[in-house]
Motif scaffolding. Structure first.
Motif, PDB file in Angstrom:
ATOM      1  N   SER A  79       0.843  -1.193   0.000  1.00 55.28           N
ATOM      2  CA  SER A  79       0.000   0.000   0.000  1.00 55.28           C
ATOM      3  C   SER A  79       0.880   1.245   0.000  1.00 55.28           C
ATOM      4  CB  SER A  79      -0.918  -0.002   1.229  1.00 55.28           C
ATOM      5  OG  SER A  79      -0.159   0.208   2.401  1.00 55.28           O
ATOM      6  N   SER A  80       0.305   2.357  -0.422  1.00 60.08           N
ATOM      7  CA  SER A  80       1.082   3.597  -0.511  1.00 60.08           C
ATOM      8  C   SER A  80       1.546   4.066   0.861  1.00 60.08           C
ATOM      9  CB  SER A  80       0.273   4.674  -1.222  1.00 60.08           C
ATOM     10  OG  SER A  80      -0.917   4.931  -0.502  1.00 60.08           O
ATOM     11  N   ASP A  81       0.746   3.845   1.893  1.00 62.10           N
ATOM     12  CA  ASP A  81       1.159   4.236   3.248  1.00 62.10           C
ATOM     13  C   ASP A  81       2.367   3.417   3.701  1.00 62.10           C
ATOM     14  OD1 ASP A  81      -0.868   6.112   3.402  1.00 62.10           O
ATOM     15  OD2 ASP A  81      -2.276   4.746   4.404  1.00 62.10           O
ATOM     16  N   ASP A  82       2.318   2.109   3.450  1.00 62.05           N
ATOM     17  CA  ASP A  82       3.457   1.259   3.810  1.00 62.05           C
ATOM     18  C   ASP A  82       4.708   1.670   3.042  1.00 62.05           C
ATOM     19  OD1 ASP A  82       1.935  -0.194   5.570  1.00 62.05           O
ATOM     20  OD2 ASP A  82       1.572  -1.867   4.183  1.00 62.05           O
ATOM     21  N   GLN A  83       4.535   2.006   1.757  1.00 63.19           N
ATOM     22  CA  GLN A  83       5.685   2.408   0.950  1.00 63.19           C
ATOM     23  C   GLN A  83       6.271   3.721   1.448  1.00 63.19           C
ATOM     24  OE1 GLN A  83       7.100   0.431  -1.415  1.00 63.19           O
ATOM     25  NE2 GLN A  83       8.749   1.927  -1.317  1.00 63.19           N
ATOM     26  N   ARG A  84       5.412   4.663   1.823  1.00 60.15           N
ATOM     27  CA  ARG A  84       5.910   5.938   2.375  1.00 60.15           C
ATOM     28  C   ARG A  84       6.674   5.700   3.675  1.00 60.15           C
ATOM     29  NH1 ARG A  84       1.399   8.612  -0.115  1.00 60.15           N
ATOM     30  NH2 ARG A  84      -0.017   7.851   1.470  1.00 60.15           N
ATOM     31  N   ALA A  85       6.163   4.791   4.515  1.00 61.46           N
ATOM     32  CA  ALA A  85       6.850   4.478   5.772  1.00 61.46           C
ATOM     33  C   ALA A  85       8.214   3.844   5.490  1.00 61.46           C
ATOM     34  CB  ALA A  85       5.996   3.542   6.623  1.00 61.46           C
ATOM     35  N   ARG A  86       8.267   2.961   4.491  1.00 60.49           N
ATOM     36  CA  ARG A  86       9.541   2.336   4.131  1.00 60.49           C
ATOM     37  C   ARG A  86      10.524   3.375   3.582  1.00 60.49           C
ATOM     38  NH1 ARG A  86       7.726  -3.217   1.001  1.00 60.49           N
ATOM     39  NH2 ARG A  86       6.775  -4.222   2.807  1.00 60.49           N
ATOM     40  N   ASP A  87      10.009   4.279   2.742  1.00 59.72           N
ATOM     41  CA  ASP A  87      10.869   5.327   2.192  1.00 59.72           C
ATOM     42  C   ASP A  87      11.408   6.236   3.285  1.00 59.72           C
ATOM     43  OD1 ASP A  87      10.484   4.320  -0.335  1.00 59.72           O
ATOM     44  OD2 ASP A  87       8.946   5.780  -0.895  1.00 59.72           O
ATOM     45  N   ALA A  88      10.556   6.582   4.253  1.00 62.29           N
ATOM     46  CA  ALA A  88      10.987   7.441   5.360  1.00 62.29           C
ATOM     47  C   ALA A  88      12.053   6.728   6.207  1.00 62.29           C
ATOM     48  CB  ALA A  88       9.796   7.827   6.225  1.00 62.29           C
ATOM     49  N   GLU A  89      11.837   5.432   6.434  1.00 64.44           N
ATOM     50  CA  GLU A  89      12.809   4.662   7.216  1.00 64.44           C
ATOM     51  C   GLU A  89      14.146   4.571   6.472  1.00 64.44           C
ATOM     52  OE1 GLU A  89      13.271   0.092   8.788  1.00 64.44           O
ATOM     53  OE2 GLU A  89      11.260   0.965   8.708  1.00 64.44           O
ATOM     54  N   ARG A  90      14.073   4.386   5.160  1.00 68.98           N
ATOM     55  CA  ARG A  90      15.301   4.321   4.354  1.00 68.98           C
ATOM     56  C   ARG A  90      16.030   5.658   4.370  1.00 68.98           C
ATOM     57  NH1 ARG A  90      16.264   4.034  -1.792  1.00 68.98           N
ATOM     58  NH2 ARG A  90      18.311   3.104  -1.850  1.00 68.98           N
ATOM     59  N   ARG A  91      15.278   6.749   4.246  1.00 72.02           N
ATOM     60  CA  ARG A  91      15.894   8.083   4.287  1.00 72.02           C
ATOM     61  C   ARG A  91      16.596   8.295   5.621  1.00 72.02           C
ATOM     62  NH1 ARG A  91      15.831  12.700   1.649  1.00 72.02           N
ATOM     63  NH2 ARG A  91      14.191  12.095   0.202  1.00 72.02           N
ATOM     64  N   LYS A  92      15.924   7.916   6.718  1.00 71.79           N
ATOM     65  CA  LYS A  92      16.502   8.080   8.061  1.00 71.79           C
ATOM     66  C   LYS A  92      17.790   7.266   8.187  1.00 71.79           C
ATOM     67  CE  LYS A  92      15.243   7.475  12.900  1.00 71.79           C
ATOM     68  NZ  LYS A  92      14.206   7.001  13.821  1.00 71.79           N
ATOM     69  N   LEU A  93      17.775   6.042   7.657  1.00 71.67           N
ATOM     70  CA  LEU A  93      18.960   5.189   7.707  1.00 71.67           C
ATOM     71  C   LEU A  93      20.104   5.787   6.886  1.00 71.67           C
ATOM     72  CD1 LEU A  93      20.140   2.389   8.562  1.00 71.67           C
ATOM     73  CD2 LEU A  93      19.321   1.558   6.364  1.00 71.67           C
ATOM     74  N   LEU A  94      19.788   6.274   5.686  1.00 72.04           N
ATOM     75  CA  LEU A  94      20.823   6.876   4.841  1.00 72.04           C
ATOM     76  C   LEU A  94      21.378   8.153   5.452  1.00 72.04           C
ATOM     77  CD1 LEU A  94      19.344   6.331   1.276  1.00 72.04           C
ATOM     78  CD2 LEU A  94      21.375   5.262   2.245  1.00 72.04           C
ATOM     79  N   GLU A  95      20.523   8.951   6.079  1.00 71.70           N
ATOM     80  CA  GLU A  95      21.009  10.175   6.732  1.00 71.70           C
ATOM     81  C   GLU A  95      21.932   9.842   7.890  1.00 71.70           C
ATOM     82  OE1 GLU A  95      17.346  12.185   7.617  1.00 71.70           O
ATOM     83  OE2 GLU A  95      17.272  13.147   5.639  1.00 71.70           O
ATOM     84  N   GLY A  96      21.615   8.772   8.637  1.00 71.08           N
ATOM     85  CA  GLY A  96      22.501   8.328   9.719  1.00 71.08           C
ATOM     86  C   GLY A  96      23.845   7.866   9.190  1.00 71.08           C
ATOM     87  N   GLU A  97      23.811   7.105   8.090  1.00 69.90           N
ATOM     88  CA  GLU A  97      25.069   6.656   7.476  1.00 69.90           C
ATOM     89  C   GLU A  97      25.876   7.836   6.947  1.00 69.90           C
ATOM     90  OE1 GLU A  97      24.481   3.682   4.489  1.00 69.90           O
ATOM     91  OE2 GLU A  97      23.438   2.343   5.853  1.00 69.90           O
ATOM     92  N   LEU A  98      25.181   8.829   6.376  1.00 68.96           N
ATOM     93  CA  LEU A  98      25.867  10.010   5.855  1.00 68.96           C
ATOM     94  C   LEU A  98      26.543  10.780   6.985  1.00 68.96           C
ATOM     95  CD1 LEU A  98      26.538  11.904   3.510  1.00 68.96           C
ATOM     96  CD2 LEU A  98      24.344  13.040   3.926  1.00 68.96           C
ATOM     97  N   ALA A  99      25.855  10.947   8.106  1.00 65.14           N
ATOM     98  CA  ALA A  99      26.448  11.658   9.238  1.00 65.14           C
ATOM     99  C   ALA A  99      27.677  10.907   9.766  1.00 65.14           C
ATOM    100  CB  ALA A  99      25.415  11.824  10.350  1.00 65.14           C
TER     101      ALA A  99
END
Length: 158
Positions: A79-99
């Motif tokens: 579902s689109s809500d699940d996909q948005r949650a996955r995208d947000a989680e991925r962004r958070k993970l990538l931002e942590g790796e970037l920092a």
């Protein structure tokens, strides 16, 4: 000229009139029958066709793909809500790796600057100093490439 044409047609006629065999094979996995035509007698299941039957060697058309069928019917949909949650989680993970990578880059630059400030007595030849600094330089370059790759991946997210 006519003689050459007659000679060529006589020499090529046995090739054109070669026997044609129809071979029917059963696939052991799917159980489907497959028909092939050949000019050499194959294994069992091959029979000679009479010469008056036309045999086409043109392959059939490939089956057309359905326009919306890019994935199998049983493929799970998200579902689109699940996909948005996955995208947000991925962004958070990538931002942590970037920092973390940016902190490692700063530390590598600091270690390089400290090593560059020191010159040992056995380094009268400047190449010896460059050789000693090479691992520090490579570490800085690796962290810079990692930061660049993470920034590129983050910019590609929705």
């Amino acid at each position: 000229m006519k003689f050459a044409l007659v000679l060529a047609s006589v020499l090529l006629s046995p090739v054109a009139l070669a026997d044609v065999y129809k071979c029917v094979e059963t696939d052991p996995v799917t159980g489907q029958k497959r028909v092939t035509y050949t000019n050499t007698r194959g294994a069992k299941g091959c029979e000679r066709l009479s010469e008056d039957l036309p045999v086409s060697s043109v392959p059939g058309a490939a089956p057309a793909k359905k326009p919306g069928a890019s994935s199998p019917g049983a493929f799970p949909r998200v579902s689109s809500d699940d996909q948005r949650a996955r995208d947000a989680e991925r962004r958070k993970l990538l931002e942590g790796e970037l920092a973390a990578e940016q902190a490692a880059l700063e530390e590598a630059r600091k270690a390089f600057a400290e090593a560059d400030a020191v010159r040992y007595g056995n380094e009268r030849n400047y190449q010896k100093k460059l050789d000693r600094l090479q691992p520090f330089k490579e570490a800085v370059e690796q962290h810079e490439r990692n930061v660049e790759a993470l920034q590129k991946e983050l910019s590609g997210l929705r």
